[in-house]
Design a protein around this motif. Sequence first.
Motif, short mmCIF file in Angstrom:
data_model
loop_
_atom_site.label_atom_id
_atom_site.label_comp_id
_atom_site.label_asym_id
_atom_site.label_seq_id
_atom_site.Cartn_x
_atom_site.Cartn_y
_atom_site.Cartn_z
N PRO A 46 0.55 -0.92 -0.27
CA PRO A 46 -0.11 -0.48 -0.12
C PRO A 46 0.88 0.83 -0.30
N ILE A 47 0.71 2.44 -0.77
CA ILE A 47 1.09 3.46 -0.87
C ILE A 47 0.38 4.76 -0.42
N LEU A 48 0.22 5.75 -0.10
CA LEU A 48 -0.46 7.04 -0.01
C LEU A 48 0.56 7.38 -1.02
N PHE A 49 -1.72 8.85 -1.39
CA PHE A 49 -0.95 10.17 -2.43
C PHE A 49 -0.63 10.93 -1.54
N GLY A 102 -4.76 6.53 -1.49
CA GLY A 102 -3.89 5.41 -1.73
C GLY A 102 -4.28 4.83 -2.82
N ALA A 103 -3.88 3.55 -2.93
CA ALA A 103 -3.13 2.91 -3.52
C ALA A 103 -2.20 1.58 -3.41
N PHE A 104 -2.33 0.41 -4.29
CA PHE A 104 -1.49 -0.01 -4.39
C PHE A 104 -0.27 -0.28 -5.61
N MET A 105 0.91 -0.68 -4.89
CA MET A 105 1.84 -1.12 -5.56
C MET A 105 2.63 -2.10 -6.22
N ASP A 106 2.36 -2.64 -7.55
CA ASP A 106 3.29 -2.99 -7.70
C ASP A 106 4.66 -3.19 -7.37
N LEU A 107 5.50 -4.21 -6.40
CA LEU A 107 6.82 -4.33 -5.83
C LEU A 107 7.65 -4.39 -7.12
N GLN A 109 7.52 -3.85 -10.84
CA GLN A 109 7.46 -2.90 -12.04
C GLN A 109 7.33 -1.77 -11.56
N ARG A 110 7.38 -0.84 -9.17
CA ARG A 110 7.49 0.35 -8.86
C ARG A 110 6.68 0.85 -9.45
#
Length: 138
Positions: A46-49, A102-107, A109-110
């Motif tokens: 998970p990442i935050l914008f 936020g969203a989810f990042m493919d770790l 592909q970044r």
Amino acid sequence: MIWADLDPNAHMRHTAYNDYAAQVRVGLFDELNLPLAKLVASGYGPILFHEDTSFKSEVFMNERITVTCTAQAFRKDLKIWKFRQDVLKQNGKLACTIIATGAFMDLKQRKVVVPPQEIIDMLESIPQAEDFYWLEKE
């Protein structure tokens, strides 16, 4: 609240609210059977914008707080999400509201991606806020 959470005004420092909210979000993922370690092992995180924080009432030393977490909004494909978190004082009074986007990042592909079905299922099981809405696709 603990000693390290205080600011010079002897109430909870502004960033401590966001620290507690982040802990509750991660804890919610655990409760919904997607602990952070499992997410990272699956290649997603998970990442935050941004976080929008609105302060309503002071919280003082040794005062107990409760932090809620509901789904405020989702993009239809669940690529982007917003969580609403209320920080409540021990007397039930609203101390702060945080809207985390936020969203989810493919770790590997970044980059931000539509999450796999397991994450979608987890997101869809989060209780919705009373004013839940759907985000428009960018």
